[in-house]
Write a protein that holds these residues in place. Structure first.
Motif, PDB file in Angstrom:
ATOM      1  N   TYR A 107       0.891  -1.132   0.074  1.00  0.00           N
ATOM      2  CA  TYR A 107       0.131   0.144   0.018  1.00  0.00           C
ATOM      3  C   TYR A 107       0.973   1.151  -0.026  1.00  0.00           C
ATOM      4  CZ  TYR A 107      -3.836  -3.107   1.007  1.00  0.00           C
ATOM      5  OH  TYR A 107      -5.097  -3.858   1.034  1.00  0.00           O
ATOM      6  N   ILE A 108       0.753   1.937  -1.065  1.00  0.00           N
ATOM      7  CA  ILE A 108       1.571   3.241  -0.860  1.00  0.00           C
ATOM      8  C   ILE A 108       0.349   4.487  -0.697  1.00  0.00           C
ATOM      9  CG2 ILE A 108       2.643   4.948  -2.646  1.00  0.00           C
ATOM     10  CD1 ILE A 108       3.290   2.488  -4.371  1.00  0.00           C
ATOM     11  N   LEU A 109       0.709   5.156   0.579  1.00  0.00           N
ATOM     12  CA  LEU A 109      -0.313   6.151   1.089  1.00  0.00           C
ATOM     13  C   LEU A 109      -0.025   7.526   0.777  1.00  0.00           C
ATOM     14  CD1 LEU A 109      -0.810   4.355   4.728  1.00  0.00           C
ATOM     15  CD2 LEU A 109      -1.690   3.782   2.466  1.00  0.00           C
ATOM     16  N   GLY A 110       0.411   7.685  -0.620  1.00  0.00           N
ATOM     17  CA  GLY A 110       0.350   9.155  -1.068  1.00  0.00           C
ATOM     18  C   GLY A 110       1.833   9.710  -1.187  1.00  0.00           C
ATOM     19  N   ASP A 111       1.934  10.871  -1.925  1.00  0.00           N
ATOM     20  CA  ASP A 111       3.106  11.473  -2.052  1.00  0.00           C
ATOM     21  C   ASP A 111       4.431  10.522  -2.550  1.00  0.00           C
ATOM     22  OD1 ASP A 111       1.989  13.770  -1.598  1.00  0.00           O
ATOM     23  OD2 ASP A 111       3.085  14.345   0.286  1.00  0.00           O
ATOM     24  N   LEU A 112       3.848   9.704  -3.579  1.00  0.00           N
ATOM     25  CA  LEU A 112       5.011   8.770  -4.022  1.00  0.00           C
ATOM     26  C   LEU A 112       5.938   9.892  -5.007  1.00  0.00           C
ATOM     27  CD1 LEU A 112       6.070   5.974  -5.073  1.00  0.00           C
ATOM     28  CD2 LEU A 112       4.234   5.914  -6.880  1.00  0.00           C
ATOM     29  N   PHE A 113       5.199  10.681  -5.586  1.00  0.00           N
ATOM     30  CA  PHE A 113       5.974  11.703  -6.425  1.00  0.00           C
ATOM     31  C   PHE A 113       5.649  13.057  -5.775  1.00  0.00           C
ATOM     32  CE2 PHE A 113       4.516   8.546  -9.334  1.00  0.00           C
ATOM     33  CZ  PHE A 113       5.592   8.199  -9.886  1.00  0.00           C
TER      34      PHE A 113
ATOM     35  N   LEU B 139       4.415   6.755   9.047  1.00  0.00           N
ATOM     36  CA  LEU B 139       5.489   6.481   7.926  1.00  0.00           C
ATOM     37  C   LEU B 139       6.573   7.686   7.870  1.00  0.00           C
ATOM     38  CD1 LEU B 139       3.180   4.974   5.712  1.00  0.00           C
ATOM     39  CD2 LEU B 139       5.221   3.788   6.307  1.00  0.00           C
ATOM     40  N   GLY B 140       7.753   7.021   7.713  1.00  0.00           N
ATOM     41  CA  GLY B 140       8.685   8.508   7.548  1.00  0.00           C
ATOM     42  C   GLY B 140       8.924   8.591   6.215  1.00  0.00           C
ATOM     43  N   ALA B 141       9.313   9.983   5.847  1.00  0.00           N
ATOM     44  CA  ALA B 141       9.775  10.148   4.370  1.00  0.00           C
ATOM     45  C   ALA B 141      10.977   9.610   3.850  1.00  0.00           C
ATOM     46  CB  ALA B 141       9.855  11.839   4.119  1.00  0.00           C
ATOM     47  N   TRP B 142      11.120   9.102   2.695  1.00  0.00           N
ATOM     48  CA  TRP B 142      12.198   8.737   2.319  1.00  0.00           C
ATOM     49  C   TRP B 142      13.421  10.027   1.778  1.00  0.00           C
ATOM     50  CZ3 TRP B 142      12.353   3.545  -0.821  1.00  0.00           C
ATOM     51  CH2 TRP B 142      11.373   2.642  -0.060  1.00  0.00           C
ATOM     52  N   HIS B 143      14.144  10.406   2.942  1.00  0.00           N
ATOM     53  CA  HIS B 143      15.054  11.377   2.672  1.00  0.00           C
ATOM     54  C   HIS B 143      16.434  10.522   2.388  1.00  0.00           C
ATOM     55  CE1 HIS B 143      12.383  14.407   2.764  1.00  0.00           C
ATOM     56  NE2 HIS B 143      12.182  14.565   3.929  1.00  0.00           N
ATOM     57  N   GLU B 144      17.001  10.428   3.813  1.00  0.00           N
ATOM     58  CA  GLU B 144      18.309   9.545   3.918  1.00  0.00           C
ATOM     59  C   GLU B 144      18.213   8.152   3.787  1.00  0.00           C
ATOM     60  OE1 GLU B 144      20.663  11.526   3.716  1.00  0.00           O
ATOM     61  OE2 GLU B 144      19.626  13.213   3.908  1.00  0.00           O
TER      62      GLU B 144
ATOM     63  N   GLY C 298      15.060   4.235   3.470  1.00  0.00           N
ATOM     64  CA  GLY C 298      13.641   4.080   3.130  1.00  0.00           C
ATOM     65  C   GLY C 298      12.830   4.005   4.522  1.00  0.00           C
ATOM     66  N   SER C 299      11.404   3.757   4.421  1.00  0.00           N
ATOM     67  CA  SER C 299      10.522   3.628   5.652  1.00  0.00           C
ATOM     68  C   SER C 299       9.510   2.840   5.438  1.00  0.00           C
ATOM     69  CB  SER C 299      10.355   5.193   6.096  1.00  0.00           C
ATOM     70  OG  SER C 299       9.514   4.877   7.325  1.00  0.00           O
ATOM     71  N   MET C 300       9.000   1.991   6.286  1.00  0.00           N
ATOM     72  CA  MET C 300       7.895   1.212   5.885  1.00  0.00           C
ATOM     73  C   MET C 300       7.406   0.705   7.134  1.00  0.00           C
ATOM     74  SD  MET C 300       9.141  -2.752   4.579  1.00  0.00           S
ATOM     75  CE  MET C 300       9.996  -3.663   5.561  1.00  0.00           C
ATOM     76  N   VAL C 301       5.758   0.570   7.060  1.00  0.00           N
ATOM     77  CA  VAL C 301       5.217  -0.109   8.321  1.00  0.00           C
ATOM     78  C   VAL C 301       4.851  -1.447   7.887  1.00  0.00           C
ATOM     79  CG1 VAL C 301       2.957  -0.072   9.405  1.00  0.00           C
ATOM     80  CG2 VAL C 301       4.319   1.807   9.402  1.00  0.00           C
TER      81      VAL C 301
ATOM     82  N   SER D  96       4.713  -2.713  13.115  1.00  0.00           N
ATOM     83  CA  SER D  96       6.092  -2.664  13.160  1.00  0.00           C
ATOM     84  C   SER D  96       6.591  -1.477  12.296  1.00  0.00           C
ATOM     85  CB  SER D  96       7.154  -3.727  12.857  1.00  0.00           C
ATOM     86  OG  SER D  96       6.588  -4.704  13.467  1.00  0.00           O
ATOM     87  N   LEU D  97       7.411  -0.474  12.600  1.00  0.00           N
ATOM     88  CA  LEU D  97       7.885   0.516  11.996  1.00  0.00           C
ATOM     89  C   LEU D  97       9.271   0.349  11.841  1.00  0.00           C
ATOM     90  CD1 LEU D  97       7.699   3.247  10.778  1.00  0.00           C
ATOM     91  CD2 LEU D  97       8.428   4.319  12.745  1.00  0.00           C
TER      92      LEU D  97
END
Length: 238
Positions: free
Chosen positions: A38-44, A214-219, A221-224, A232-233
């Motif tokens: 599940y991709i919960l928005g702001d993929l782009f 969920l965290g943003a993918w800056h430095e 990756g982040s997933m639940v 789990s985070l």
């Protein structure tokens, strides 16, 4: 092991090739071993229409389609115009802004999360305006070059406005969280948007509840991950 994965806030764009590479690595590795993604928005970072010939969009659509698990998408505040054409190309199912899932015997509410930031009244007014269907149709009818200019101006204005807002205003409102979970009768909420990865535990009408952010993918990756053992985070390197 049966598990379902959630991600959000990758903000993919041509200017951040490391994040794109990290996402492609995720799709070819970690995401292969799950019941659904599940991709919960702001993929782009931005989306000005499915007719945008950006090669990055074509690359991501092909990579998503190649992932042999069910894929679902909830729109974010950056890519709320992502449409059926791109969804078909990527093999994703578009979901409404709030969706309740039953996973391993547990009811779970998922959303992007921006609707929970009710203290940011300026943003909520803006959101209500740009989510009007007639305005979206008008925007998408404009020439691509004009849409690009408008989107660039809107991003610049948003960035400038956020510099003057307190962090607390841009976070979720707990009353809004509890109202949504009560309305949907769920003890678990998963969302993105705020870029503040954490699992919050609290009491909802006398029962245990939790909110996974969920965290943003800056430095990295982040997933639940949700499985029979709970929520789990997980953060991981690109």
């Amino acid at each position: 092991m049966s598990r379902t994965l959630f991600i959000a806030d990758l903000h993919l764009c041509q200017e951040e090739p490391a994040i794109t590479a990290g996402f492609l690595h995720f799709l070819q590795g970690e995401a292969q071993q799950c019941d659904a993604l599940y991709i919960l928005g702001d993929l782009f970072e931005a989306w000005i229409g499915d007719d945008d010939p950006n090669p990055l969009h074509q690359q991501i659509a092909a990579a998503l389609r190649a992932l042999p698990v069910p894929k679902y998408f909830i729109h974010g505040n950056r890519d709320f115009l992502l449409g059926k054409r791109f969804a078909r190309a990527s093999g994703m199912t578009l979901l409404p802004e709030e969706q309740v899932l039953t996973l391993y015997g547990q009811r779970v509410l998922i959303m992007h999360g921006d609707t929970l930031c009710t203290d940011d009244t300026g943003y909520q007014r803006f959101r209500a305006k740009v989510h009007q269907r007639w305005l979206q149709r008008l925007f998408l009818a404009l020439p691509l070059r004009v849409r690009m200019r408008i989107a660039a101006r809107m991003r610049a204005d948003s960035k400038q406005a956020n510099q003057h807002k307190s962090l607390s205003i841009m976070d979720v409102n707990q009353q809004a969280v509890e109202a949504a979970m009560t309305r949907q009768q769920t003890p678990v909420l998963i969302h993105g948007h705020t870029h503040r990865p954490a699992i919050h535990h609290f009491s909802l009408h006398g029962s245990a509840a939790q909110r996974a952010v969920l965290g943003a993918w800056h430095e990295n990756g982040s997933m639940v991950q949700v499985d029979a053992g709970g929520v789990s985070l997980i953060e991981f390197p690109f």
